[in-house]
Design a protein around this motif. Sequence first.
Motif, PDB file in Angstrom:
ATOM      1  N   GLU A  48       0.847  -1.199   0.000  1.00  0.00           N
ATOM      2  CA  GLU A  48       0.000   0.000   0.000  1.00  0.00           C
ATOM      3  C   GLU A  48       0.873   1.235   0.000  1.00  0.00           C
ATOM      4  O   GLU A  48       1.853   1.315   0.720  1.00  0.00           O
ATOM      5  N   LYS A  49       0.489   2.164  -0.821  1.00  0.00           N
ATOM      6  CA  LYS A  49       1.263   3.394  -0.912  1.00  0.00           C
ATOM      7  C   LYS A  49       1.043   4.250   0.330  1.00  0.00           C
ATOM      8  O   LYS A  49      -0.051   4.309   0.863  1.00  0.00           O
ATOM      9  N   ILE A  50       2.103   4.905   0.746  1.00  0.00           N
ATOM     10  CA  ILE A  50       2.000   5.853   1.852  1.00  0.00           C
ATOM     11  C   ILE A  50       1.287   7.087   1.308  1.00  0.00           C
ATOM     12  O   ILE A  50       1.694   7.651   0.294  1.00  0.00           O
ATOM     13  N   GLU A  51       0.215   7.486   1.951  1.00  0.00           N
ATOM     14  CA  GLU A  51      -0.537   8.638   1.464  1.00  0.00           C
ATOM     15  C   GLU A  51       0.091   9.965   1.889  1.00  0.00           C
ATOM     16  O   GLU A  51       0.145  10.906   1.130  1.00  0.00           O
ATOM     17  N   ARG A  52       0.573   9.996   3.127  1.00  0.00           N
ATOM     18  CA  ARG A  52       1.168  11.226   3.634  1.00  0.00           C
ATOM     19  C   ARG A  52       2.582  11.348   3.084  1.00  0.00           C
ATOM     20  O   ARG A  52       3.323  10.378   3.023  1.00  0.00           O
ATOM     21  N   ARG A  53       2.947  12.549   2.695  1.00  0.00           N
ATOM     22  CA  ARG A  53       4.296  12.777   2.174  1.00  0.00           C
ATOM     23  C   ARG A  53       5.307  12.507   3.283  1.00  0.00           C
ATOM     24  O   ARG A  53       5.212  13.077   4.361  1.00  0.00           O
ATOM     25  N   PRO A  54       6.286  11.620   3.034  1.00  0.00           N
ATOM     26  CA  PRO A  54       7.300  11.365   4.061  1.00  0.00           C
ATOM     27  C   PRO A  54       8.091  12.645   4.353  1.00  0.00           C
ATOM     28  O   PRO A  54       8.267  13.491   3.482  1.00  0.00           O
ATOM     29  N   SER A  55       8.554  12.757   5.567  1.00  0.00           N
ATOM     30  CA  SER A  55       9.350  13.923   5.949  1.00  0.00           C
ATOM     31  C   SER A  55      10.676  13.932   5.199  1.00  0.00           C
ATOM     32  O   SER A  55      11.275  12.877   4.968  1.00  0.00           O
ATOM     33  N   HIS A  56      11.116  15.125   4.832  1.00  0.00           N
ATOM     34  CA  HIS A  56      12.444  15.280   4.245  1.00  0.00           C
ATOM     35  C   HIS A  56      13.449  15.024   5.371  1.00  0.00           C
ATOM     36  O   HIS A  56      13.222  15.424   6.510  1.00  0.00           O
ATOM     37  N   PRO A  57      14.578  14.373   5.067  1.00  0.00           N
ATOM     38  CA  PRO A  57      15.573  14.133   6.111  1.00  0.00           C
ATOM     39  C   PRO A  57      16.018  15.424   6.813  1.00  0.00           C
ATOM     40  O   PRO A  57      16.332  15.412   7.998  1.00  0.00           O
ATOM     41  N   GLY A  58      16.000  16.532   6.089  1.00  0.00           N
ATOM     42  CA  GLY A  58      16.385  17.811   6.680  1.00  0.00           C
ATOM     43  C   GLY A  58      15.430  18.272   7.772  1.00  0.00           C
ATOM     44  O   GLY A  58      15.849  18.875   8.761  1.00  0.00           O
ATOM     45  N   GLU A  59      14.137  17.974   7.582  1.00  0.00           N
ATOM     46  CA  GLU A  59      13.140  18.315   8.612  1.00  0.00           C
ATOM     47  C   GLU A  59      13.442  17.551   9.897  1.00  0.00           C
ATOM     48  O   GLU A  59      13.378  18.094  10.994  1.00  0.00           O
ATOM     49  N   ILE A  60      13.748  16.281   9.736  1.00  0.00           N
ATOM     50  CA  ILE A  60      14.034  15.433  10.888  1.00  0.00           C
ATOM     51  C   ILE A  60      15.336  15.861  11.550  1.00  0.00           C
ATOM     52  O   ILE A  60      15.419  15.950  12.774  1.00  0.00           O
ATOM     53  N   LEU A  61      16.328  16.181  10.728  1.00  0.00           N
ATOM     54  CA  LEU A  61      17.597  16.665  11.271  1.00  0.00           C
ATOM     55  C   LEU A  61      17.366  17.904  12.128  1.00  0.00           C
ATOM     56  O   LEU A  61      17.859  17.995  13.246  1.00  0.00           O
ATOM     57  N   LYS A  62      16.575  18.839  11.615  1.00  0.00           N
ATOM     58  CA  LYS A  62      16.341  20.073  12.359  1.00  0.00           C
ATOM     59  C   LYS A  62      15.472  19.842  13.594  1.00  0.00           C
ATOM     60  O   LYS A  62      15.852  20.204  14.704  1.00  0.00           O
ATOM     61  N   ASN A  63      14.318  19.217  13.397  1.00  0.00           N
ATOM     62  CA  ASN A  63      13.344  19.097  14.488  1.00  0.00           C
ATOM     63  C   ASN A  63      13.755  18.133  15.588  1.00  0.00           C
ATOM     64  O   ASN A  63      13.519  18.392  16.761  1.00  0.00           O
TER      65      ASN A  63
END
Length: 104
Positions: A5-20
């Motif tokens: 099944e396809k993920i409906e929500r756009r996965p987070s960019h690695p940069g978002e995770i790095l920052k947050n």
Amino acid sequence: ENLKEKIERRPSHPGEILKNIWLDELNYTQSGFAALLSEATGGKVKVSTMQTKLSEIINGKRAMSADFAVLLERVLNTSPRMWMNLQINLDIWEAERSELSSNI
């Protein structure tokens, strides 16, 4: 649940995770963290260059590269594969929704 099944929500960019999750939680400024990344290259990459790359990754304007993922491993003691998997998940999600892939 179907694994395909396809993920409906756009996965987070690695940069978002790095920052947050990393920079904000550890109270790093972007310039301070860029200095640590520059040190991790043995000074081969200037702090100002690293600041630009870091900013572009954090703002989703640049993809996570294997080289950058290895630098993050050195500074944060994280797995480079984790960072690359985040990028791959995003790339695949975007490709599945692009005009190009529907015409291939």
